[in-house]
Design an enzyme around this catalytic site. Structure first.
Site, mmCIF file in Angstrom:
data_model
loop_
_atom_site.group_PDB
_atom_site.id
_atom_site.type_symbol
_atom_site.label_atom_id
_atom_site.label_comp_id
_atom_site.label_asym_id
_atom_site.label_seq_id
_atom_site.Cartn_x
_atom_site.Cartn_y
_atom_site.Cartn_z
ATOM 1 N N ARG A 1 -4.793 -3.541 -6.489
ATOM 2 C CA ARG A 1 -4.382 -2.864 -5.255
ATOM 3 C C ARG A 1 -3.161 -1.970 -5.458
ATOM 4 N NH1 ARG A 1 -8.585 -4.073 -5.228
ATOM 5 N NH2 ARG A 1 -9.656 -5.674 -4.040
ATOM 6 N N SER B 1 -8.310 -7.887 4.300
ATOM 7 C CA SER B 1 -7.487 -8.995 3.791
ATOM 8 C C SER B 1 -6.026 -8.687 4.104
ATOM 9 C CB SER B 1 -7.628 -9.126 2.276
ATOM 10 O OG SER B 1 -8.969 -9.383 1.959
ATOM 11 N N GLU C 1 -0.947 -7.404 1.804
ATOM 12 C CA GLU C 1 -1.697 -6.293 1.205
ATOM 13 C C GLU C 1 -1.673 -5.133 2.203
ATOM 14 O OE1 GLU C 1 -5.429 -7.145 -0.726
ATOM 15 O OE2 GLU C 1 -6.343 -5.359 0.140
HETATM 16 C C1 LIG Z 1 -13.033 -5.033 7.689
HETATM 17 C C2 LIG Z 1 -12.272 -4.543 6.486
HETATM 18 C C3 LIG Z 1 -12.699 -4.880 5.210
HETATM 19 C C4 LIG Z 1 -11.998 -4.440 4.093
HETATM 20 N N1 LIG Z 1 -12.461 -4.768 2.856
HETATM 21 C C5 LIG Z 1 -11.810 -4.337 1.761
HETATM 22 C C6 LIG Z 1 -12.295 -4.649 0.447
HETATM 23 O O1 LIG Z 1 -13.313 -5.297 0.272
HETATM 24 N N2 LIG Z 1 -11.595 -4.192 -0.612
HETATM 25 C C7 LIG Z 1 -10.457 -3.455 -0.489
HETATM 26 O O2 LIG Z 1 -9.865 -3.048 -1.510
HETATM 27 N N3 LIG Z 1 -9.972 -3.141 0.749
HETATM 28 C C8 LIG Z 1 -10.616 -3.555 1.864
HETATM 29 N N4 LIG Z 1 -10.139 -3.241 3.109
HETATM 30 C C9 LIG Z 1 -8.859 -2.512 3.222
HETATM 31 C C10 LIG Z 1 -8.982 -0.967 3.274
HETATM 32 O O3 LIG Z 1 -10.254 -0.582 3.792
HETATM 33 C C11 LIG Z 1 -8.753 -0.328 1.910
HETATM 34 O O4 LIG Z 1 -7.464 -0.628 1.412
HETATM 35 C C12 LIG Z 1 -8.913 1.200 1.962
HETATM 36 O O5 LIG Z 1 -8.933 1.700 0.651
HETATM 37 C C13 LIG Z 1 -7.809 1.908 2.729
HETATM 38 O O6 LIG Z 1 -8.212 3.245 2.935
HETATM 39 P P1 LIG Z 1 -7.707 4.075 4.204
HETATM 40 O O7 LIG Z 1 -8.213 5.452 4.094
HETATM 41 O O8 LIG Z 1 -8.011 3.360 5.451
HETATM 42 O O9 LIG Z 1 -6.131 4.059 3.927
HETATM 43 P P2 LIG Z 1 -4.957 3.906 5.002
HETATM 44 O O10 LIG Z 1 -4.954 2.551 5.573
HETATM 45 O O11 LIG Z 1 -4.960 5.051 5.927
HETATM 46 O O12 LIG Z 1 -3.702 4.034 3.998
HETATM 47 C C14 LIG Z 1 -3.445 3.052 3.023
HETATM 48 C C15 LIG Z 1 -2.336 3.583 2.086
HETATM 49 O O13 LIG Z 1 -2.858 4.684 1.357
HETATM 50 C C16 LIG Z 1 -2.065 5.852 1.586
HETATM 51 N N5 LIG Z 1 -3.005 6.991 1.618
HETATM 52 C C17 LIG Z 1 -4.171 7.062 2.296
HETATM 53 N N6 LIG Z 1 -4.781 8.240 2.055
HETATM 54 C C18 LIG Z 1 -3.970 8.922 1.204
HETATM 55 C C19 LIG Z 1 -4.024 10.212 0.589
HETATM 56 N N7 LIG Z 1 -5.044 11.065 0.770
HETATM 57 N N8 LIG Z 1 -2.988 10.591 -0.220
HETATM 58 C C20 LIG Z 1 -1.923 9.759 -0.420
HETATM 59 N N9 LIG Z 1 -1.823 8.538 0.142
HETATM 60 C C21 LIG Z 1 -2.822 8.132 0.939
HETATM 61 C C22 LIG Z 1 -1.379 5.632 2.909
HETATM 62 O O14 LIG Z 1 -0.172 6.359 3.009
HETATM 63 C C23 LIG Z 1 -1.134 4.115 2.867
HETATM 64 O O15 LIG Z 1 0.040 3.813 2.167
HETATM 65 C C24 LIG Z 1 -10.820 -3.648 4.245
HETATM 66 C C25 LIG Z 1 -10.410 -3.307 5.548
HETATM 67 C C26 LIG Z 1 -11.106 -3.738 6.654
HETATM 68 C C27 LIG Z 1 -10.642 -3.331 8.018
#
Ligand SMILES: Cc1cc2nc3c(=O)[nH]c(=O)nc-3n(C[C@H](O)[C@H](O)[C@H](O)COP(=O)(O)OP(=O)(O)OC[C@H]3O[C@@H](n4cnc5c(N)ncnc54)[C@H](O)[C@@H]3O)c2cc1C
Length: 302
Positions: A165, A220, A293
């Site tokens: 992560r 998580s 996380e």
């Molecule tokens: C139901 C559910 C299930 C999930 N299952 C998993 C799983 O199985 N595995 C897993 O790893 N995660 C899981 N997640 C967590 C999440 O989906 C991941 O961490 C995902 O990669 C986050 O992406 P996001 O676009 O929503 O990022 P955000 O939540 O919008 O941002 C997360 C971080 O990334 C940074 N960021 C986002 N986009 C950019 C960009 N373009 N440039 C620079 N920085 C950026 C943000 O500033 C922040 O610090 C789950 C979440 C939910 C709600």
């Protein structure tokens, strides 16, 4: 490009929490991102890059700076057959990771099936080195393009410092740098389309059976501590299904590793209170300090 003021962030996160952003924009190109970053610099504003907000808990008083949301305006996905049984895929950061996985499966490419159930953007997945069922972004990445200090740069997967992560982008953000991931280049092998689609369906079914996918959360809540599972420690402390009050914040009765926000009615403070309670109770019972996380934006992150 619109630059909006006072946009409430709650609908832009899967936790359904969070107050207003002072400024908010959804750019369509690296040039527009550059303009936004210059604007923030001129005004001395902090910057928050937002993807799908599926790994964030934004404080109730919001974010007193500029939120740059990388979403559907930058979500192109393209495929290039390299002629050696592999295909290179270039996905813009705002593409949904699930649609990236689904498109790859539809093209008969193996290895990105795990992406289908993760509800974020490609940029967020690169930042977090998202993963599931034994695979992570680092296993499919070739390189990533990003914007830093006004320049578009490319970094190879080896140089991305991918870990559990984490990534070089997370390191840069931790050092206070305003880095924006623009795209991911991945490489996947051609395979048997029916088998790939069946595997996608199997992973989806597994996820739906074990996780509260239909209740607001950020997945998580805690990182997996070395040698343990966060969910098992929380369950071991008798906290599966636990709530401190009727705010809506609850340890999911389906998966103890997820804090959920029932009906989206809990505030970020309610969720945070429960997170702290879990951390303290698990520490007291097992000696393990759970680390979030979920990224805490504003408020009392510790
Ligand atoms: C139901 C559910 C299930 C999930 N299952 C998993 C799983 O199985 N595995 C897993 O790893 N995660 C899981 N997640 C967590 C999440 O989906 C991941 O961490 C995902 O990669 C986050 O992406 P996001 O676009 O929503 O990022 P955000 O939540 O919008 O941002 C997360 C971080 O990334 C940074 N960021 C986002 N986009 C950019 C960009 N373009 N440039 C620079 N920085 C950026 C943000 O500033 C922040 O610090 C789950 C979440 C939910 C709600």
């Amino acid at each position: 490009m619109n630059l909006d003021e006072g946009v409430v962030l709650k609908p832009y996160t899967t936790f359904r929490c969070g107050g207003p952003a002072k400024y908010f924009a959804e750019p369509s190109s690296s040039e527009e991102i550059r303009e936004l970053l210059s604007f923030a610099k001129e005004k001395g504003l902090p910057v928050l890059v937002l993807g799908l907000g599926s790994n964030m808990l934004i404080a109730d008083n919001g974010f007193d700076g500029l939120v740059i949301r990388i979403g559907k305006n930058m979500s192109n996905i393209s495929f290039e057959d390299t002629g050696d049984g592999y295909v290179e895929i270039t996905a813009q950061a705002g593409a949904s990771l699930a649609s990236f996985g689904t498109r790859c499966a539809g093209e008969g490419l193996e290895g990105a099936e795990f992406c289908c159930g993760i509800p974020g953007t490609v940029g967020g997945a690169v930042f977090m080195n998202a993963g599931a069922y034994g695979r992570e972004i680092k296993d499919i990445a070739v390189s990533a393009a990003y914007l830093l200090d006004g320049e578009v740069r490319t970094v190879s997967a080896d140089e991305c410092h991918f870990g559990y992560r984490k990534s070089i982008f997370e390191e840069m953000a931790g050092e206070g740098k305003d880095v924006v991931i623009l795209s991911l280049k991945a490489r996947l092998k051609k395979g048997d389309k029916d088998a790939i689609k069946a595997y996608v369906a199997e992973l989806k079914a597994k996820r739906c059976a074990s996780q509260p996918v239909d209740v607001p959360s950020a997945g998580s809540t805690f990182k997996r501590p070395e040698g343990y599972y966060a969910g098992a420690l929380i369950e071991g402390s008798g906290l599966k299904g636990f709530a401190l009050d009727d705010s809506g914040a609850q340890v999911s009765p389906k998966h103890a590793g997820f804090v959920v926000n029932n009906e989206g009615k809990a505030s970020a403070a309610d969720v945070m209170r429960l997170i702290r309670y879990i951390q303290d109770k698990v520490y007291e019972d097992s000696g393990v300090r759970l680390e979030t996380e979920v990224r805490l934006i504003g408020g009392d992150g510790r």
